[in-house]
Design an enzyme around this catalytic site. Structure first.
Site, PDB file in Angstrom:
ATOM      1  N   LYS A 279     -29.280  30.655  -5.156  1.00 16.95           N
ATOM      2  CA  LYS A 279     -28.516  29.462  -5.552  1.00 16.95           C
ATOM      3  C   LYS A 279     -29.449  28.515  -6.310  1.00 16.95           C
ATOM      4  O   LYS A 279     -30.598  28.325  -5.918  1.00 16.95           O
ATOM      5  CB  LYS A 279     -27.979  28.789  -4.280  1.00 16.95           C
ATOM      6  CG  LYS A 279     -26.660  28.074  -4.459  1.00 16.95           C
ATOM      7  CD  LYS A 279     -25.955  27.804  -3.145  1.00 16.95           C
ATOM      8  CE  LYS A 279     -24.720  26.966  -3.397  1.00 16.95           C
ATOM      9  NZ  LYS A 279     -23.849  26.860  -2.232  1.00 16.95           N
ATOM     10  N   GLU A 366     -11.689  26.495   9.789  1.00  8.14           N
ATOM     11  CA  GLU A 366     -10.992  25.289  10.236  1.00  8.14           C
ATOM     12  C   GLU A 366     -10.086  25.571  11.431  1.00  8.14           C
ATOM     13  O   GLU A 366      -9.983  24.767  12.358  1.00  8.14           O
ATOM     14  CB  GLU A 366     -10.166  24.698   9.085  1.00  8.14           C
ATOM     15  CG  GLU A 366     -10.993  24.034   7.985  1.00  8.14           C
ATOM     16  CD  GLU A 366     -11.632  25.017   7.006  1.00  8.14           C
ATOM     17  OE1 GLU A 366     -11.302  26.223   7.048  1.00  8.14           O
ATOM     18  OE2 GLU A 366     -12.461  24.575   6.186  1.00  8.14           O
ATOM     19  N   ARG A 394      -5.470  23.884   6.487  1.00  6.98           N
ATOM     20  CA  ARG A 394      -5.632  25.263   6.968  1.00  6.98           C
ATOM     21  C   ARG A 394      -5.257  25.398   8.442  1.00  6.98           C
ATOM     22  O   ARG A 394      -4.951  26.476   8.923  1.00  6.98           O
ATOM     23  CB  ARG A 394      -7.104  25.676   6.839  1.00  6.98           C
ATOM     24  CG  ARG A 394      -7.504  26.233   5.518  1.00  6.98           C
ATOM     25  CD  ARG A 394      -7.081  27.693   5.412  1.00  6.98           C
ATOM     26  NE  ARG A 394      -7.054  28.108   4.027  1.00  6.98           N
ATOM     27  CZ  ARG A 394      -8.064  28.680   3.399  1.00  6.98           C
ATOM     28  NH1 ARG A 394      -9.170  28.922   4.043  1.00  6.98           N
ATOM     29  NH2 ARG A 394      -7.948  29.025   2.137  1.00  6.98           N
TER      30      ARG A 394
HETATM   31  C1  LIG Z   1     -11.034  26.158   3.383  1.00 11.71           C
HETATM   32  C2  LIG Z   1     -12.274  25.525   2.829  1.00 11.71           C
HETATM   33  N1  LIG Z   1     -13.185  25.001   3.675  1.00 11.71           N
HETATM   34  C3  LIG Z   1     -14.301  24.427   3.183  1.00 11.71           C
HETATM   35  C4  LIG Z   1     -14.520  24.382   1.842  1.00 11.71           C
HETATM   36  C5  LIG Z   1     -15.739  23.667   1.296  1.00 11.71           C
HETATM   37  N2  LIG Z   1     -16.620  24.592   0.641  1.00 11.71           N
HETATM   38  C6  LIG Z   1     -16.597  24.818  -0.674  1.00 11.71           C
HETATM   39  S1  LIG Z   1     -17.721  25.905  -1.198  1.00 11.71           S
HETATM   40  C7  LIG Z   1     -18.281  26.113   0.362  1.00 11.71           C
HETATM   41  C8  LIG Z   1     -19.416  27.041   0.601  1.00 11.71           C
HETATM   42  C9  LIG Z   1     -19.116  28.377   0.086  1.00 11.71           C
HETATM   43  O1  LIG Z   1     -20.225  29.180   0.285  1.00 11.71           O
HETATM   44  P1  LIG Z   1     -20.285  30.556  -0.476  1.00 11.71           P
HETATM   45  O2  LIG Z   1     -18.960  31.207  -0.425  1.00 11.71           O
HETATM   46  O3  LIG Z   1     -21.418  31.300   0.066  1.00 11.71           O
HETATM   47  O4  LIG Z   1     -20.511  30.153  -1.979  1.00 11.71           O
HETATM   48  P2  LIG Z   1     -21.833  29.575  -2.674  1.00 11.71           P
HETATM   49  O5  LIG Z   1     -21.584  28.139  -2.929  1.00 11.71           O
HETATM   50  O6  LIG Z   1     -22.979  29.805  -1.778  1.00 11.71           O
HETATM   51  O7  LIG Z   1     -21.934  30.333  -3.928  1.00 11.71           O
HETATM   52  C10 LIG Z   1     -17.587  25.338   1.266  1.00 11.71           C
HETATM   53  C11 LIG Z   1     -17.850  25.258   2.712  1.00 11.71           C
HETATM   54  C12 LIG Z   1     -13.536  24.934   1.001  1.00 11.71           C
HETATM   55  N3  LIG Z   1     -13.636  24.888  -0.319  1.00 11.71           N
HETATM   56  N4  LIG Z   1     -12.434  25.500   1.527  1.00 11.71           N
HETATM   57 MG   LIG Z   2     -23.342  31.438  -0.511  1.00 13.74          MG
END
Ligand SMILES: Cc1ncc(C[n+]2csc(CCOP(=O)(O)OP(=O)(O)O)c2C)c(N)n1
Ligand SMILES: [Mg+2]
Ligand SMILES: CC(=O)[C@@H](O)[C@H](O)COP(=O)(O)O
Length: 622
Positions: A279, A366, A394
C-alpha cells in the site's frame, strides 16, 4: 507519456513489460500530484498500479468484467478508461466520483463504496454469462481487508460449491484501513511466509498443465500436489472450498502477474490469485505509514506529505466521543469499545492503546460487531459500538432482532451522521434516523455541540435505558461552554434555544446552531421565531409538541437526513394524529441519493441554506 490523455486501455496489450514499468511510474507521479490537491484514497491506488495495468492487459474490459471491491482503489482503472483528464475534479462537487460509477464509464460494470460485495456481484455476472451462453471472464478484485467481510465469505462458500468459473484477485497488502486483523489475516501471513513452497507449487502446476498425456497424468499429478499441499501449506483454505489457489504473486512484478493470470485462464473453474502488494508504493510518506493515515486523506504537501489542515476548531467529533467513553471504561471494566475495522476514523486508537483488553477491532464485520455487543450486554457489560452511519446499514437486522427486540443496553456512536462530502452517495449518513426510529426500544440522540455530546454519553452510561444511539457528524465539534459537571438528560426532552411568537424552527445536531443564526437574522427583520433543539429524535418531546400544536404557529423542520422516516415526518404525523392545524414544512433529502462534493454546496441543493430557510419562513408568516 501524458497519462491524462489516455482514451482507452487497448494500447496496453502491445506494451512490453519494460514499457509497462515506465507507464507505472508515470501513473504514480500523476496520482501523487493530483491527489495532493484533491485528496483521495491514494495509498490503496499506489499499491495497485501494476495490478491494474496487468488486468487491462490480459482481460478485455468491459466485455470481461473487472469488479473493484469497495472501489476506492479504482483510480488507475479510471485513468486507463479515459478519465485522466477529469482527475482535477476527483471527489469534488459535480466532478469525478472516487468510486466506480456506471454513468461515468461503460468500464465501470459495478458500483460500490461499501466493502465485500464484489464476489457476490461476480457470481451473479458469471451465472448470467453461463445461462446466456457467453464466454467472457469475470474478475473481482478484493482486498485482504474486504475479504474478512461476512458477505465475501458467504460468496466464497457458494462459489466453491458451484465451481463457477471466476478469476478472483486477492490484493493482499496486509492492511485494511488500519493494519488488518483476524484469523484470515494471520493465515495470509503464513502463506506469504511459505513463499518458497508456494513458488514451487505454482511452477509445478504450470509445468504439469503444459504436459501432454491427458487426464490420467493430470489426475496423478494432482494427487502428488495434494499430498504435498497437506504436508506444507497453511493456505489450503481456498482449495478446500473448491477454489484453485495461485500464489503468492508479487503484485509489482509484471512477469509474475503475466504467469499467474495466463495460468488462471487455462482453468475452467474458480481461481484465486493471491497478489501481494505494498500500500502506498512509490511515495515515501504513504509507504511507511503503518497506521492508516494514507489510506484516504485530504490535500497534502507534495514534497513532505504533510497533511494540509483546514479551519478546524474544537476536537474531532469522533475523538471527543471515543475519549469520553474511554474515561468511563477506565472506571468500569464493563465498558468496552467495538469497532468494525475503523479504529482510525472513529479515533479509537487511544482507547485501544490504553485499554487493549476492553477493545475489539472485529474487522469489516458490522453485523458481527452489533450482535457481539448484544451478547456482551446480556452479561451486564456496557458495550459501545462506534460505527459509521452508512456502514450501520449493513447491520439492520442485528440492530432490530438482537439488540432492540431484547432491549439491551448497547450504546452506538453513530459516526459520520449527515452528509460526509467527498465520499458521496455510498457514504452519506442519512438513512439511520429513518430506520432506527422504527425500532420500539431505541433512543436516538444528536448533540448540537461537544458539551451536549458529553452529557449524552453520561446519560447513556448512567441510565440503563436499552439501546441508545448518539449521532455525530464528520468534522469538528464546537465546544460552547466549559463542562465540569456532566448532566443526565431527561430522555425525550427538547430545549428552546430561543422563544419566539411567529414561527418554530426545529432541528437536531449542529444544524441547531445554524438555525439559531438564521433566527438572529430574522429578528433583525422583525420576525421572532422559536428555535427548538430536538436533541432526542426518539422519543420526541410529546409535551412540547402538544404545546406547539396548541399555539398553532407554522413549523419548519430542518434535517440533514432523509425526509421519509425523519423527524419532520414524525412531527407531521403527530400533529395530524392529534388534529392540530399547524402549517408544517419539512426541509431535508427528498427521495434521492446525494452525490459527492463540498458539504455546503450539497446542503444548498437540499434547501439547507440561510437564504432558502429565511425565504420559506417569511412566506409562511405572510
Ligand atoms: C461495509 C464497509 N465497512 C467499512 C468500510 C470502510 N472501509 C473502506 S476500505 C476499508 C479497508 C479495506 O481494506 P482492503 O480491502 O484490504 O483494501 P485496501 O485499502 O487495503 O486496498 C474499510 C474498512 C467500507 N467501505 N464498507
Ligand atoms: Mg488491504
Ligand atoms: C472507502 C471507505 O469507505 C473509507 O475509506 C472512507 O472513505 C473513510 O471515510 P472517512 O475519511 O470519513 O474516515
Amino acid at each position: 507519456m501524458d497519462v491524462s490523455s489516455i482514451k482507452n486501455p487497448s494500447f496496453i496489450k502491445d506494451l512490453s513489460n519494460q514499457e509497462l514499468e515506465q507507464l507505472s511510474s508515470e501513473i504514480r507521479k500523476f496520482l501523487i500530484e493530483t491527489c495532493s490537491i484533491t485528496g483521495g484514497h491514494i495509498g490503496a491506488n499506489l499499491g495497485v498500479v501494476e495490478l491494474t495495468l496487468s488486468l487491462h492487459k490480459h482481460f478485455n474490459s468491459p466485455i470481461d468484467k473487472i469488479i473493484w471491491d469497495v472501489g476506492h482503489q479504482s483510480y488507475i482503472h479510471k485513468i486507463l478508461t479515459g478519465r485522466g483528464h477529469e482527475f482535477n475534479s476527483l471527489r469534488q462537487y459535480k466532478g469525478l466520483c472516487g468510486f466506480p460509477k456506471t454513468k461515468e464509464s461503460r468500464h465501470d460494470v459495478w458500483e460500490a463504496g461499501h466493502s465485500s460485495t464484489s464476489l457476490s456481484a461476480a457470481m451473479g455476472m458469471a451465472k448470467a454469462r453461463d445461462i446466456l451462453g457467453n464466454t467472457n471472464h469475470v474478475v473481482p478484485v478484493i482486498g485482504d481487508g474486504a475479504l474478512t467481510g461476512g458477505m465475501a465469505l458467504e460468496a466464497l462458500n457458494h462459489i466453491g460449491h458451484d465451481k463457477t468459473n471466476l478469476t478472483i484477485i486477492l490484493n493482499d497488502n496486509e492492511m485494511s484501513i488500519a493494519p488488518n486483523v483476524g484469523a484470515m489475516h494471520n493465515m495470509f501471513g503464513r502463506i506469504r511466509t511459505n513463499h518458497n513452497y508456494n513458488r514451487f507449487k505454482f511452477d509445478a502446476e504450470s509445468f504439469m498443465n503444459r504436459l501432454p498425456g491427458g487426464d490420467r497424468l493430470r489426475v496423478s499429478a494432482d494427487k502428488i500436489k495434494d499430498s504435498l499441499k497437506y504436508l506444507v501449506v497453511d493456505g489450503i483454505f481456498f482449495e478446500e472450498l473448491g477454489i484453485k489457489y495461485i500464489g503468492p504473486v508479487d503484485g509489482h512484478n509484471f512477469k509474475e502477474l503475466d504467469e499467474a493470470i495466463n495460468t488462471s485462464k487455462q482453468i475452467n473453474k474458480p481461481v484465486l490469485i493471491h497478489v501481494v502488494t505494498k500500500k502506498g508504493k512509490g511515495y515515501k510518506p504513504a509507504e511507511v505509514d503503518t497506521i492508516g493515515t494514507w489510506h484516504g486523506l485530504g490535500p497534502y504537501k507534495l514534497e513532505t506529505g504533510e497533511v494540509i489542515k483546514g479551519n478546524e476548531e474544537g476536537p474531532a467529533w469522533s475523538a471527543l466521543m471515543s475519549n469520553q467513553v474511554l474515561e468511563y471504561a477506565k472506571q468500569d471494566k464493563r465498558v468496552v469499545a467495538i469497532t468494525p475495522a475503523m479504529p482510525v476514523g472513529s479515533k479509537l486508537t487511544k482507547f485501544q492503546q490504553e485499554l487493549p483488553d476492553q477493545f475489539f477491532d472485529v474487522g469489516i464485520a458490522e453485523q458481527h460487531a452489533v450482535t457481539m455487543a448484544a451478547g456482551l450486554a446480556t452479561q451486564g457489560m456496557k458495550p459501545y459500538v462506534a460505527i459509521y452511519s452508512t456502514f450501520m446499514q449493513r447491520a439492520y437486522d442485528q440492530l432490530l432482532h438482537d439488540v432492540d427486540r431484547q432491549n439491551l443496553n448497547v450504546l452506538f456512536g453513530v459516526d459520520r451522521a449527515g452528509l460526509v462530502g467527498a465520499d458521496g452517495e455510498t457514504h452519506q449518513g442519512v438513512f439511520d434516523v429513518g430506520f432506527l426510529s422504527q425500532f420500539p426500544n431505541f433512543t436516538i440522540m444528536m448533540p448540537k455541540d461537544g458539551n451536549e455530546a458529553i452529557d449524552m454519553v453520561n446519560t447513556a452510561f448512567k441510565t440503563d435505558h436499552g439501546p441508545m444511539a448518539i449521532r455525530y457528524p464528520r468534522g469538528n465539534a464546537p465546544m460552547l461552554r466549559d463542562t465540569k459537571e456532566h448532566e443526565i438528560l431527561d430522555i425525550g426532552t427538547w430545549t428552546y434555544e430561543r422563544k419566539g411568537s411567529n414561527l418554530s424552527l426545529i432541528s437536531y445536531g449542529p444544524t441547531v446552531n445554524f438555525i439559531s443564526d438564521i433566527a438572529d437574522e430574522l429578528l433583525k427583520e422583525g420576525i421572532n421565531v422559536n428555535v427548538i433543539n430536538a436533541r432526542f429524535i426518539k422519543p420526541m418531546d410529546f409535551e412540547m409538541l402538544h404545546e406547539l400544536g396548541k399555539e398553532s404557529m407554522p413549523i419548519i423542520t430542518i434535517e440533514e437526513s432523509m425526509l421519509t422516516g425523519g423527524l419532520g415526518s414524525q412531527i407531521a404525523t403527530f400533529l395530524k394524529d392529534h388534529d392540530y392545524k399547524n402549517v408544517l414544512r419539512r426541509i431535508g433529502i427528498d427521495n434521492e441519493y446525494i452525490e459527492h462534493g463540498d458539504v455546503d454546496l450539497l446542503l444548498e441543493d437540499i434547501g439547507i441554506s440561510k437564504a432558502k430557510i429565511k425565504s420559506l419562513a417569511k412566506s409562511l408568516i405572510k
